[in-house]
Design a protein around this motif. Structure first.
Motif, PDB file in Angstrom:
ATOM      1  N   ILE A   1      58.971  21.808  31.831  1.00 24.31           N
ATOM      2  CA  ILE A   1      58.883  23.215  31.438  1.00 24.31           C
ATOM      3  C   ILE A   1      57.975  23.387  30.234  1.00 24.31           C
ATOM      4  N   ILE A   2      57.519  24.622  30.036  1.00 29.20           N
ATOM      5  CA  ILE A   2      56.773  24.989  28.834  1.00 29.20           C
ATOM      6  C   ILE A   2      57.530  26.132  28.179  1.00 29.20           C
TER       7      ILE A   2
ATOM      8  N   MET B   1      59.314  15.542  47.436  1.00 30.02           N
ATOM      9  CA  MET B   1      59.493  16.897  46.927  1.00 30.02           C
ATOM     10  C   MET B   1      58.165  17.494  46.471  1.00 30.02           C
ATOM     11  N   VAL B   2      57.303  16.670  45.860  1.00 31.01           N
ATOM     12  CA  VAL B   2      56.011  17.160  45.378  1.00 31.01           C
ATOM     13  C   VAL B   2      55.075  17.450  46.559  1.00 31.01           C
ATOM     14  N   LEU B   3      55.063  16.545  47.549  1.00 27.78           N
ATOM     15  CA  LEU B   3      54.150  16.688  48.683  1.00 27.78           C
ATOM     16  C   LEU B   3      54.661  17.662  49.741  1.00 27.78           C
TER      17      LEU B   3
ATOM     18  N   LEU C   1      67.576  14.820  31.810  1.00 28.90           N
ATOM     19  CA  LEU C   1      67.235  15.806  30.775  1.00 28.90           C
ATOM     20  C   LEU C   1      65.822  15.592  30.242  1.00 28.90           C
ATOM     21  N   TRP C   2      65.422  14.330  30.051  1.00 23.02           N
ATOM     22  CA  TRP C   2      64.055  14.075  29.592  1.00 23.02           C
ATOM     23  C   TRP C   2      63.046  14.668  30.576  1.00 23.02           C
ATOM     24  N   HIS C   3      63.288  14.460  31.856  1.00 29.29           N
ATOM     25  CA  HIS C   3      62.342  14.972  32.857  1.00 29.29           C
ATOM     26  C   HIS C   3      62.419  16.499  32.976  1.00 29.29           C
ATOM     27  N   ARG C   4      63.603  17.063  32.819  1.00 26.02           N
ATOM     28  CA  ARG C   4      63.706  18.526  32.839  1.00 26.02           C
ATOM     29  C   ARG C   4      62.887  19.146  31.717  1.00 26.02           C
ATOM     30  N   ALA C   5      62.971  18.554  30.535  1.00 24.66           N
ATOM     31  CA  ALA C   5      62.219  19.087  29.397  1.00 24.66           C
ATOM     32  C   ALA C   5      60.718  18.954  29.612  1.00 24.66           C
ATOM     33  N   ALA C   6      60.306  17.839  30.233  1.00 28.53           N
ATOM     34  CA  ALA C   6      58.878  17.635  30.473  1.00 28.53           C
ATOM     35  C   ALA C   6      58.349  18.558  31.562  1.00 28.53           C
TER      36      ALA C   6
ATOM     37  N   ARG D   1      51.769  17.108  36.573  1.00 33.21           N
ATOM     38  CA  ARG D   1      52.781  16.336  35.845  1.00 33.21           C
ATOM     39  C   ARG D   1      54.093  17.113  35.747  1.00 33.21           C
ATOM     40  N   GLN D   2      54.000  18.417  35.530  1.00 36.22           N
ATOM     41  CA  GLN D   2      55.230  19.213  35.440  1.00 36.22           C
ATOM     42  C   GLN D   2      55.974  19.223  36.764  1.00 36.22           C
ATOM     43  N   ARG D   3      55.263  19.373  37.879  1.00 38.34           N
ATOM     44  CA  ARG D   3      55.927  19.332  39.191  1.00 38.34           C
ATOM     45  C   ARG D   3      56.600  17.980  39.412  1.00 38.34           C
TER      46      ARG D   3
END
Length: 934
Positions: free
Chosen positions: A381-382, A308-310, A374-379, A355-357
């Motif tokens: 976003i800003i 997904m990132v690449l 949820l932990w990753h969703r929060a990480a 890191r956000q992506r």
């Protein structure tokens, strides 16, 4: 070897932590450390051991653990593994579930409550209840102990400083209970990690740097052909650190020794690892960044998120360059970093946007694990996000249900930061603060409260802040002024419609009245405020307030109310606690023993060991008063052990005071003073007035037993002196009989009379039976000769049968008085009865005195013979009693938070001491333990 044993071993030996199965090279300079571990393996048939290995980053902790695992496999041990990972620290019991996975079939043999607790902790079951950490720990111990019947176990825990808090506490619990099981627990942690582990008996090994010779040998073996300058530089920079010696030469060797500024070794190693990224293809580098941010070692997740990132397809082969660069290792379904510093270096190299992506991709990739998503969703976003904040609220509630309150604090705090409004933010910070207060985490509590932005119009928020600070304080704070403040806070809560919070604040104010010996005006203000709330008289908190504020005057009405409410409703632990502890305050010990036993059984089953320690102390004091001294010592010993284990120093001191009292009145003056001194040292930093008063009562009672009435008078008068730190008006009645006795026989009857009159007035018009019996005793001792007999006979009425030791002292004093009145024949009967009571209780000083009085009256006595059960330790006696009731070793272990092997070990010792050969003989041996003077 059975098929099931083979399966356990095969699963447990699988290199889930990416350990190589090939033979390991010998560790340079670690021969003595390996010999220590070998010795633990060699003596495994004598019982298990925990060893804590500490040292700086790269010193060789993990390498030593790998060597230990290989040597254990060679000896046919079952090997279990867990490794702390910083990215997983927010997932409760994650590491524990990982380690116990090979033993999952053993969970079926657990008793239902333990099995349910373990499954709930692992997120495999949600029955709405919160599994207490200690219940999970006991279930884990039983799974390990049961598995150890197949083969010895090596349990390895690496990087425990990065374990989730729940797993860490479970490991610490287990480490203290391995003495009878063939289990070796090896725990590795970073030097300087301050979280306590195990206890004072836990073995500890601090790994030191390699010697110069060993360092040179290691460097030359792994990096031959270095120039003299580089060789000298690497030896100097590594300073005997094995990881430095292995990894520093892997960086650019062309720079001269003086080209680079000095950096700490950890930072230099991180740079060494990150420098290897330059030559990696984009796909490999991106996949490494994904693996570094992921909180699971799953290759599948890393590859899916990487795609997904690449924006392109990737496969395991794309990780090959990273493996060749010695940054990671891959085994079947998992990717593991060769060292935690690799993960740390990658996290620092990746920019925030990358890191956000990655976190966004992981959130979209993870399946069936909502909390991780949820932990990753929060990480990813800003800024605030109310929808995600609501999801976090629900996550926190799930954490509380799983018994992971520490994690819930972090979740609520994150939810607060995601909130768009000040009101929502404050509410979430306060929810986290309330949990921190319950967990006794004052530093976390204050950090959370500082983030609450209270508007002057929000009176309830201000009251909640004060409530959090109040419940975080131990029951030892001597501050009468706080009573008025709590009454004021309750008024604000009432005005805001928070009546439940208001009564809780007033209950706390009532407790402070008792702890702080508050004056009559303050006590009256609490009662007035409580009555103004309009709650029913049957509300347990209303009953408790009356008991704490006016224990003597309200004793009878409180007892009547308690009798109407029993049995205890365990659905609300706070209410159950109130009911189970209030009766002791008023002296209703005979009534309270049953309540305390019932509440203690519920706490034991629920695994709430911190609360159980308090209840055991309270029950022990009640049992002492009703004459079950063996039971009282049993409760005191277990209370002290559990309080020490749960970090409840206050209750360690309380239980130690009870032990001082018990051994003192049994005539062991030196042992009593040793316990008293230990308790005093624990109390010094606390200023716990009510426990200081109990300590003086213990010392005074012991001195009376030794015939040192002048010393007893000096010790006990402190309880009644308002300027003394040991003064406590709520405990004056507890010391009454001892003080009057000490005052009369030390030539200070007027002091005794002043105290006596004061308590008699406070207890009017209808004292509790226990208090009334002491008042009769005091009247008899203080009376003129012609009036004394009347008061002795009043004191020896029906109520006295509930207090054997007090009744025995009344009989002894009455018999002595009769003999001095030249009525020797009449004196013998009460003196004989006193002697029998004291003999049954084991109150040697008083038994000796009764025999002397009988001899003076013309009658001789046989000497007391020791009963077999008196040779047992309190814990052995407890186990013997449970075994006599028909409980199996496993059931006894469940009750006492021990493994069944430990129970078996104790039973073997019991049989040896008692000269018996079967459980069926225990019953006859234990006759008279619970009610010896009955």
């Amino acid at each position: 070897m059975s098929k099931s044993t083979r399966n356990i071993r095969n699963e447990a030996h699988s290199p889930c932590m990416c350990a190589s199965r090939s033979a390991l090279p010998a560790l340079q300079g670690r021969q003595a450390d390996i010999a220590l571990i070998d010795n633990l393996f060699d003596r495994i048939d004598q019982g298990g051991t925990a060893l804590v290995i500490s040292g700086e980053t790269g010193i060789g902790k993990s390498a030593l653990l790998e060597t230990a695992k290989h040597r254990a496999v060679e000896r046919d041990f079952i090997v279990l593994n867990m490794t702390g990972v910083l990215a997983e620290v927010h997932l409760p019991y994650a590491a524990l579930e990982q380690a116990l996975r090979p033993l999952s079939k053993q969970m079926a043999s657990l008793v239902p409550r333990q099995r349910s607790a373990l499954l709930s902790a692992f997120g495999m079951q949600d029955d709405g209840g919160a599994p207490d950490l200690f219940l999970v720990a006991l279930a884990t111990l039983f799974v390990l102990s049961e598995s150890a019947t197949c083969a010895p176990i090596l349990f390895v825990a690496d990087d425990v400083q990065w374990l989730d808090k729940a797993t860490y506490d479970v490991l610490s619990f287990i480490s203290r209970r391995l003495g009878s099981d063939p289990i070796v627990l090896l725990v590795a942690m970073l030097e300087g990690f301050e979280q306590p582990f195990g206890d004072s008996d836990t073995l500890r090994l601090k790994l030191s740097a390699l010697s110069d010779a060993d360092a040179e040998h290691l460097l030359d073996a792994h990096a031959p052909g270095l120039s003299p300058d580089l060789r000298s530089r690497f030896l100097m920079e590594a300073a005997g650190n094995p990881l430095g010696l292995l990894e520093l030469p892997q960086a650019d060797r062309t720079s001269d020794a003086g080209d680079t500024a000095w950096l700490p070794l950890t930072e230099r190693l991180e740079r060494t690892f990150s420098s290897r990224l330059r030559d990696l293809p984009d796909a490999a580098r991106t996949l490494l960044f994904v693996a570094a941010e992921n909180d699971e070692p799953s290759i599948e997740e890393v590859l899916r998120a990487g795609e997904m990132v690449l924006g392109e397809r990737v496969c395991v082969d794309d990780l090959a360059p990273a493996i060749a660069a010695k940054l990671i290792e891959v085994d079947r379904t998992e990717v593991c970093f060769r060292h935690p510093l690799v993960r740390s270096a990658l996290h620092q190299v990746a920019d925030l946007a990358t890191r956000q992506r990655i976190h966004g991709a992981l959130a979209a990739t993870i399946r069936g694990q909502l909390d991780r998503q949820l932990w990753h969703r929060a990480a990813a976003i800003i800024g605030p996000d109310d929808e995600l904040a609501d999801e976090y609220d629900r996550m926190a509630k799930r954490a509380v249900r799983r018994g992971a309150a520490a994690m819930a604090i972090e979740v609520f705090e994150n939810a607060a930061r995601l909130s768009t409004t000040a009101k929502a933010r404050n509410h979430r910070f306060l929810r986290a603060a309330e949990l921190a207060a319950d967990l006794d985490q004052p530093e976390v509590l204050e950090r959370l409260l500082r983030q609450v932005d209270v508007d002057e119009s929000d009176k309830l928020a201000a009251v909640r802040i004060d409530w959090c600070r109040e419940i975080s304080k131990p029951p030892a704070v001597h501050d009468p002024a706080k009573v008025a403040a709590l009454v004021g806070f309750a008024a604000h809560a009432e005005a805001a419609g928070a009546k439940d919070l208001a009564i809780n604040l007033l209950w706390r104010a009532g407790q402070r009245c008792w702890w702080s010996s508050a004056n009559e005006k303050l006590r009256a203000s609490v009662l007035v405020a409580a009555n103004r709330l309009g709650l029913p008289d049957s509300d347990p908190r209303m009953i408790a307030i009356s008991a704490y504020v006016e224990p003597l005057r309200c004793g009878r009405s409180v007892l009547n109310a308690l009798q109407q409410l029993s049995p205890i409703d365990h659905s609300d632990p706070s209410i159950a606690r109130i009911l189970a502890t209030t009766a002791n305050i008023i002296g209703a010990f005979d009534f309270n023993v049953g309540l305390l036993a019932e509440f203690g059984a519920a706490l034991r089953a629920q695994g709430r060991l911190g609360e159980l320690a308090r209840v055991l102390f309270t029950r022990g004091w009640a049992e002492m008063e009703i004459g079950n001294w063996a039971g009282a010592m049993r409760e005191a010993e277990e209370s002290a052990r559990l309080a020490e284990e749960t970090g409840e120093t206050l209750w360690v001191a309380a239980a130690t005071i009870l032990k001082a009292m018990l051994v003192g009145i049994q005539g062991n003056l030196d042992e009593s003073e040793a316990f008293a001194a230990q308790a005093e040292r624990l109390l010094l930093p606390m200023g716990a007035g009510f426990l200081r008063a109990m300590l003086q009562i213990a010392r005074g009672a012991s001195a009376i037993g030794a015939g040192q009435h002048w010393l007893a008078y000096e010790q006990l008068q402190r309880v009644f002196a308002p300027a003394d730190p040991a003064f406590n008006s709520g405990l004056e009645s507890f010391a009454l009989a001892y003080f009057v006795e000490a005052a009369v026989f030390s030539g200070s009857p007027e002091s005794g009379r002043r105290v006596f009159d004061q308590i008699e007035r406070a207890a009017a018009p209808t004292p509790m039976p226990w208090v009334q019996t002491m008042l009769y005793y005091g009247k008899a001792l203080l009376a003129e000769p012609e009036d004394a007999e009347h008061w002795y006979l009043q004191g020896l009425g029906p109520a006295a049968k509930h207090w054997p030791f007090l009744r025995g002292r009344l009989l002894l004093a009455y018999g002595g008085w009769l003999r001095r009145q030249r009525r020797s024949a009449n004196a013998r009967r009460p003196l004989r009865e006193a002697r029998e009571i004291f003999d049954a209780l084991g109150a040697s000083p008083w038994s000796h005195r009764a025999r002397e009085e009988l001899r003076a009256s013309g009658e001789c006595s046989r000497q007391r013979s020791e009963r077999i059960w008196e040779t047992l330790t309190p814990q052995e006696l407890h186990i013997a009693q449970l075994a006599a009731e028909g409980l199996s070793n496993k059931e006894i272990g469940t009750r006492l938070y021990l493994s069944h092997r430990t129970v078996g070990y104790h039973l073997h010792r019991i049989f040896s001491k008692a000269g018996i050969t079967s459980r069926s003989m225990l019953g006859s041996m234990l006759v008279g333990v619970e009610n010896p003077a009955g």
